[in-house]
Scaffold this active site. Structure first.
Site: not given
Ligand code: PMT
Length: 224
Positions: A30-33, A98
């Site tokens: 995943g990512n930090r969005s 994102a």
């Protein structure tokens, strides 16, 4: 409901937040969005009179008032399908999500166990590029992309504008203090023959300025 504003009568599809790419039933890439930027853009577009369909990755945010429809998704492929289903009759697409560029080639239906063989090697495959696919549609909506960059923001962003055939691109520098997962952002708007800086501000304020610019560019293109 009849509306007034710079985007009255306009249907806008907006994606927001991260995507999660499952590795096994307990792990994901995943990512930090946080979804804050895309949700703020959705709220500003509603306030400008647009009919807004919001495609949201996994975020913990309430639906902005007045959004016509929200579709929650998890993975990039689910986001792609939801965006394409929403695009019929859309005038504007804004890609604030994102989207994970890669997913694992082989999802494991069982939790991957630690063992004597050591750490697993994950093979990754590319996800569909939602923004490029929308920009290639015929008829084509007015297409706005974002670019999240840690360095050479303008150069990378201009390359994306051209490669993905966008009408407008909102570039943001991302680090632990600004852009992604934070309350503040700053944007550099880039189009074929121009650019404009929107200085650091809260995402809600910034989204209102961005939507005003999108409306101006959208109407200018329709008049051309
Ligand atoms: O959600 P927040 O915490 O508020 O953070 C906001 C944000 C930093 C996530 C947002 O402002 C932002 O920059 N979104 C785009 C992030 C990104 O993935 O940028 P990119 O440079 O990797 O992608 C370029 C564009 O292509 C983006 O519009 C992206 O949505 C789109 N894309 C990318 C990959 C893919 N497979 N499909 C896409 O549609």
């Amino acid at each position: 409901m009849s509306r007034e504003g710079a985007l009255a009568g306009v249907k806008a599809v907006i994606d927001a937040g991260p995507t999660y790419e499952d590795i096994d039933p307990v792990r994901f890439l995943g990512n930090r969005s946080s979804g804050k930027m895309g949700f703020a853009v959705a709220e500003a577009a509603v306030q400008a009179g647009a009919e807004v369909i919001l495609i949201a990755g996994p975020v913990a945010l309430p639906t902005p008032p007045g959004v016509a429809r929200r579709v929650d998704v998890r993975s990039a492929r689910q986001m792609r399908d939801a965006v394409m289903r929403a695009m019929d009759g859309a005038d504007i697409f804004i890609a604030a999500a994102a989207v994970a560029d890669w997913r694992v080639a082989d999802y494991s239906a069982r939790k991957i166990k630690k063992g004597p063989a050591g750490a697993p090697v994950l093979e990754l495959v590319e996800n569909p590029d939602i923004l490029a696919e929308v920009a290639a549609r015929d008829p084509r909506p007015f297409v706005v992309g974002f670019a999240a960059e840690t360095d050479h923001v303008t150069e990378h962003a201009r390359e994306k504008l051209v490669r993905k055939k966008l009408d407008l691109l909102a570039a943001n520098r991302v680090d632990e203090n600004i852009g992604i997962g934070t309350d503040d952002n700053a944007l550099e708007l880039i189009w074929t023959d121009g650019s404009e800086t929107l200085p650091r501000a809260g995402k809600s304020e910034l989204a209102k300025a961005l939507v005003a610019r999108i409306a101006a560019h959208y109407h200018a293109r329709r008049r051309a």
